[in-house]
Design an enzyme around this catalytic site. Structure first.
Site, PDB file in Angstrom:
ATOM      1  CG  ASP A   7      43.943  30.423  31.421  1.00 41.07           C
ATOM      2  OD1 ASP A   7      43.353  29.351  31.704  1.00 41.07           O
ATOM      3  OD2 ASP A   7      44.350  31.212  32.297  1.00 41.07           O
ATOM      4  CB  CYS A  64      40.855  31.238  33.348  1.00 46.43           C
ATOM      5  SG  CYS A  64      40.073  32.236  34.623  1.00 46.43           S
ATOM      6  CB  THR A  66      39.830  31.932  39.594  1.00 46.55           C
ATOM      7  OG1 THR A  66      40.061  32.960  38.613  1.00 46.55           O
ATOM      8  CG2 THR A  66      41.078  31.747  40.443  1.00 46.55           C
ATOM      9  CG  HIS A  97      16.359  36.591  37.375  1.00 45.84           C
ATOM     10  ND1 HIS A  97      16.227  36.752  38.741  1.00 45.84           N
ATOM     11  CD2 HIS A  97      15.275  35.867  36.974  1.00 45.84           C
ATOM     12  CE1 HIS A  97      15.111  36.141  39.147  1.00 45.84           C
ATOM     13  NE2 HIS A  97      14.526  35.590  38.090  1.00 45.84           N
ATOM     14  CG  HIS A 132      14.190  39.385  35.162  1.00 45.04           C
ATOM     15  ND1 HIS A 132      14.656  39.712  36.417  1.00 45.04           N
ATOM     16  CD2 HIS A 132      13.210  38.472  35.338  1.00 45.04           C
ATOM     17  CE1 HIS A 132      13.999  39.000  37.318  1.00 45.04           C
ATOM     18  NE2 HIS A 132      13.111  38.245  36.695  1.00 45.04           N
TER      19      HIS A 132
HETATM   20  C1  RB5 Z   1      46.724  31.377  35.403  1.00 43.55           C
HETATM   21  O1  RB5 Z   1      47.742  30.943  36.227  1.00 43.55           O
HETATM   22  C2  RB5 Z   1      45.599  31.974  36.243  1.00 43.55           C
HETATM   23  O2  RB5 Z   1      45.998  33.162  36.812  1.00 43.55           O
HETATM   24  C3  RB5 Z   1      44.369  32.182  35.393  1.00 43.55           C
HETATM   25  O3  RB5 Z   1      43.987  30.978  34.829  1.00 43.55           O
HETATM   26  C4  RB5 Z   1      43.127  32.690  36.097  1.00 43.55           C
HETATM   27  O4  RB5 Z   1      42.845  31.954  37.233  1.00 43.55           O
HETATM   28  C5  RB5 Z   1      43.023  34.131  36.299  1.00 43.55           C
HETATM   29  O5  RB5 Z   1      42.009  34.649  36.764  1.00 43.55           O
END
Ligand code: RB5
Length: 145
Positions: A7, A64, A66, A97, A132
């Site tokens: 993203d 993304c 996180t 695994h 596994h």
């Molecule tokens: C975008 O702001 C953020 O929410 C997205 O990149 C991500 O971290 C969501 O899990």
């Protein structure tokens, strides 16, 4: 062939990984994002995961902010086993695994250097199989319930 997707938050990391692939002659398919303009991670996950499920790509690397949202979306795609990792051991063992076929990274969590180490071990580690395999088969069985 590796499917790459992100993203807007993951875009800078995806671009760095892309550069690493180009430098090392690793073939990839870039599913976007193509800028830091806001784009929703679920459909970005699906684009890359569809390439894996269809067999066009072997694995997906998804970024993304996180790494979590894009991994949640990726794991809803039948046939995808996505792992959100920020340490080397996990990125290695999810291949050994779990036969993970998508690695999810948080661009706001880890630096580019560490991320590339994770990508490298993820794409170069083979699934161990054996005991596994049974557990991976159980994941597929649950997916089909
Ligand atoms: C975008 O702001 C953020 O929410 C997205 O990149 C991500 O971290 C969501 O899990």
């Amino acid at each position: 062939m590796i499917a790459l997707s992100s993203d807007h938050a993951g875009y800078p990391l995806k671009e760095a990984i892309k550069e690493y692939f180009v430098e090392n002659g690793i073939e990839f398919e870039d599913c976007g994002a193509y800028s830091t303009d806001s784009v929703d991670y679920p459909y970005q996950a699906k684009k890359a995961c569809d390439l894996v499920v269809s067999g066009k790509c072997d694995k997906a690397i998804l970024c993304c902010g996180t790494g979590i949202g894009i991994s949640m979306a990726a794991n809803k795609v039948k046939g995808i086993r996505a792992a959100c990792c920020s340490d080397y051991f996990s990125a290695k063992f999810t291949r050994l695994h779990n036969d993970a076929n998508a690695l999810c990274l948080g661009a706001r969590v880890i630096g580019v250097g560490a991320a590339i180490e994770l990508v490298d071990v993820f794409i170069n580690t083979e699934f161990e199989g054996g005991r596994h395999q049974r557990r991976v088969d159980q994941i597929t069985e649950i997916e089909n319930m």
